[in-house]
Design a protein around this motif. Structure first.
Motif, PDB file in Angstrom:
ATOM      1  N   ALA A   8       8.967  -5.511 -21.343  1.00 52.58           N
ATOM      2  CA  ALA A   8       7.905  -6.526 -21.459  1.00 52.58           C
ATOM      3  C   ALA A   8       6.759  -6.010 -22.326  1.00 52.58           C
ATOM      4  N   ASN A   9       6.387  -4.734 -22.133  1.00 55.36           N
ATOM      5  CA  ASN A   9       5.282  -4.174 -22.918  1.00 55.36           C
ATOM      6  C   ASN A   9       5.628  -4.088 -24.397  1.00 55.36           C
ATOM      7  N   ASP A  10       6.831  -3.567 -24.698  1.00 55.19           N
ATOM      8  CA  ASP A  10       7.171  -3.277 -26.091  1.00 55.19           C
ATOM      9  C   ASP A  10       7.767  -4.477 -26.824  1.00 55.19           C
ATOM     10  N   CYS A  11       8.332  -5.430 -26.070  1.00 58.40           N
ATOM     11  CA  CYS A  11       9.003  -6.570 -26.709  1.00 58.40           C
ATOM     12  C   CYS A  11       8.361  -7.909 -26.345  1.00 58.40           C
ATOM     13  N   GLY A  12       7.338  -7.877 -25.468  1.00 65.73           N
ATOM     14  CA  GLY A  12       6.749  -9.134 -24.995  1.00 65.73           C
ATOM     15  C   GLY A  12       6.343 -10.073 -26.117  1.00 65.73           C
ATOM     16  N   SER A  13       5.669  -9.538 -27.130  1.00 59.24           N
ATOM     17  CA  SER A  13       5.189 -10.433 -28.196  1.00 59.24           C
ATOM     18  C   SER A  13       6.350 -10.940 -29.056  1.00 59.24           C
ATOM     19  N   ASP A  14       7.365 -10.105 -29.264  1.00 65.33           N
ATOM     20  CA  ASP A  14       8.555 -10.573 -30.005  1.00 65.33           C
ATOM     21  C   ASP A  14       9.319 -11.623 -29.200  1.00 65.33           C
ATOM     22  N   ILE A  15       9.384 -11.432 -27.885  1.00 64.74           N
ATOM     23  CA  ILE A  15      10.062 -12.422 -27.038  1.00 64.74           C
ATOM     24  C   ILE A  15       9.330 -13.762 -27.123  1.00 64.74           C
ATOM     25  N   LYS A  16       8.003 -13.711 -27.044  1.00 63.03           N
ATOM     26  CA  LYS A  16       7.222 -14.958 -27.113  1.00 63.03           C
ATOM     27  C   LYS A  16       7.395 -15.614 -28.486  1.00 63.03           C
ATOM     28  N   LYS A  17       7.537 -14.797 -29.509  1.00 63.50           N
ATOM     29  CA  LYS A  17       7.605 -15.325 -30.873  1.00 63.50           C
ATOM     30  C   LYS A  17       8.999 -15.878 -31.192  1.00 63.50           C
ATOM     31  N   PHE A  18      10.035 -15.101 -30.862  1.00 65.89           N
ATOM     32  CA  PHE A  18      11.387 -15.460 -31.316  1.00 65.89           C
ATOM     33  C   PHE A  18      12.279 -16.063 -30.221  1.00 65.89           C
TER      34      PHE A  18
ATOM     35  N   LYS B 119      13.324  -8.912 -37.982  1.00 68.04           N
ATOM     36  CA  LYS B 119      11.910  -9.274 -37.818  1.00 68.04           C
ATOM     37  C   LYS B 119      11.271  -8.645 -36.579  1.00 68.04           C
ATOM     38  N   VAL B 120      12.121  -8.195 -35.651  1.00 63.03           N
ATOM     39  CA  VAL B 120      11.599  -7.613 -34.413  1.00 63.03           C
ATOM     40  C   VAL B 120      11.016  -6.225 -34.695  1.00 63.03           C
ATOM     41  N   SER B 121       9.938  -5.870 -33.981  1.00 63.77           N
ATOM     42  CA  SER B 121       9.296  -4.576 -34.247  1.00 63.77           C
ATOM     43  C   SER B 121      10.265  -3.426 -33.938  1.00 63.77           C
ATOM     44  N   PRO B 122      10.197  -2.351 -34.731  1.00 65.17           N
ATOM     45  CA  PRO B 122      11.080  -1.193 -34.515  1.00 65.17           C
ATOM     46  C   PRO B 122      10.923  -0.617 -33.102  1.00 65.17           C
ATOM     47  N   THR B 123       9.705  -0.628 -32.576  1.00 68.64           N
ATOM     48  CA  THR B 123       9.487  -0.123 -31.216  1.00 68.64           C
ATOM     49  C   THR B 123      10.293  -0.936 -30.223  1.00 68.64           C
ATOM     50  N   CYS B 124      10.262  -2.265 -30.403  1.00 67.14           N
ATOM     51  CA  CYS B 124      10.999  -3.141 -29.494  1.00 67.14           C
ATOM     52  C   CYS B 124      12.494  -2.876 -29.599  1.00 67.14           C
ATOM     53  N   THR B 125      13.004  -2.764 -30.800  1.00 67.99           N
ATOM     54  CA  THR B 125      14.437  -2.524 -30.987  1.00 67.99           C
ATOM     55  C   THR B 125      14.874  -1.246 -30.283  1.00 67.99           C
ATOM     56  N   SER B 126      14.059  -0.196 -30.425  1.00 71.88           N
ATOM     57  CA  SER B 126      14.433   1.070 -29.804  1.00 71.88           C
ATOM     58  C   SER B 126      14.281   0.981 -28.282  1.00 71.88           C
ATOM     59  N   THR B 127      13.242   0.296 -27.813  1.00 75.44           N
ATOM     60  CA  THR B 127      13.055   0.119 -26.365  1.00 75.44           C
ATOM     61  C   THR B 127      14.207  -0.683 -25.762  1.00 75.44           C
TER      62      THR B 127
END
Lengths: 189, 140
Positions: free
Chosen positions: B37-47, B68-76
């Motif tokens: 949720a912390n690392d991907c929350g904004s990408d989840i809301k966006k995509f 388009k997803v942030s690298p941090t989110c992908t790795s998390t």
């Protein structure tokens, strides 16, 4: 931290106590202990009957119905899980609460038991719509628990009660009324 | 303690050292999805608006938007998925990994929860595959 507000209610009748503050943060072991306090056998709960009664009572309330009253005598936990507006999508800030339920349900002290996930709404909007939405949200939570966290599907049952069982009847539109109730239904047969 | 038990213990430790080399510690499901949720929350809301955590929908959505997803989110996402799998595997292996200790220290104890607390009280069970399974399962 509001999205992680967990509360316990063990005694019958507390669900109806207006203004009773039960917000507190719980640790994993507390969640396991709370849900595992079975006093004798759980009374037979007929989920299909509860669903029928909730559908027949849309807009009229179910808290006083005897079958629904049985639930309040069982070990249970009340949590807040936020959803996107008018959607079954769990808000990311509430993922932690779903994960914490999954941690508890996988603990050896609780792995023998089956659970009912009850979705509640506030009274904002149409009663019938709230009933449908709460059922879909309860389904979404059990789906997340059984797929993402591999809880056996035969341990999980979902029911929506919409706005029919307000935790704060004097303030039916209050956000506190939006909640998820997790009830221990006893041993998996 | 018999020679046989000591040899068996040694074998378990050796096996653990080999199998443990490639494994990171597991974290609770709550911590795993909090990180998501912390690392991907904004990408989840966006995509992934309107999509849910269950049935791999969020994972599939984030993967399908990978460029388009942030690298941090992908790795998390990858580490969280692995951690959940590892914890589930440890929980499933508990009975088999701890069979000998149960027979030795907790024979006659009934119920998985009671067996776990008995094992957690038997300090020697900190060692070996059984202790590691309990730790990885998140039960100690």
């Amino acid at each position: 931290m509001k999205s992680f507000r967990l509360a316990t209610m063990l005694a019958a009748g507390l669900l109806l106590a207006p203004g009773h503050s039960f917000a507190q943060e719980l640790s994993g072991p507390q969640v396991v202990r709370t849900l595992g306090r079975l006093q004798g056998g759980a009374p037979g709960i007929d989920i299909a009957l509860l669903m029928e009664e909730a559908a027949a009572s849309a807009g009229k309330g179910v808290a006083a119905l005897p079958d629904w009253q049985k639930l309040s005598k069982l070990s249970q936990l009340i949590v807040e899980i936020d959803f996107e507006n008018d959607s079954i999508a769990i808000e990311p800030k509430s993922y932690r609460t779903v994960g914490m339920i999954a941690d508890a349900l996988h603990h050896p002290n609780l792995r023998r038991y089956k659970f009912l996930v009850v979705g509640h709404t506030s009274s904002t909007g149409d009663a019938k719509h709230n009933l449908d939405l709460s059922q879909k949200r309860a389904n979404a939570i059990t789906e997340a628990l059984s797929t993402t966290f591999a809880i056996a599907p035969d341990r999980l049952f979902a029911i929506g009660v919409g706005e029919e069982w307000l935790v704060d009847p004097s303030n039916p539109q209050a956000a506190d009324n939006r909640r998820v109730q997790l009830v221990n239904l006893g041993l998996v047969k | 303690m018999s020679t046989r038990t000591r040899l068996l213990g040694g074998a378990l430790v050796a096996f653990l050292a080999l199998s443990g080399a490639a494994r990171a510690d597991t974290i609770s499901f709550a911590d795993a999805v909090s990180t998501l949720a912390n690392d991907c929350g904004s990408d989840i809301k966006k995509f992934c608006k309107g999509l849910n955590l269950g049935s791999g929908r969020i994972q599939n959505c984030l993967e399908s938007h990978a460029p388009k997803v942030s690298p941090t989110c992908t790795s998390t996402l990858a580490s969280v998925t692995t951690s959940i799998e590892q914890r589930l595997a440890a929980q499933s292996s508990f009975t088999a990994m701890c069979k000998h200790y149960v027979a030795q220290f907790c024979s006659g104890v009934v119920g998985e929860g009671n067996i776990l607390s008995c094992l957690n009280k038997a300090t020697r069970v900190n060692e070996g595959q059984c202790g590691q399974a309990i730790i990885d399962a998140g039960w100690r």
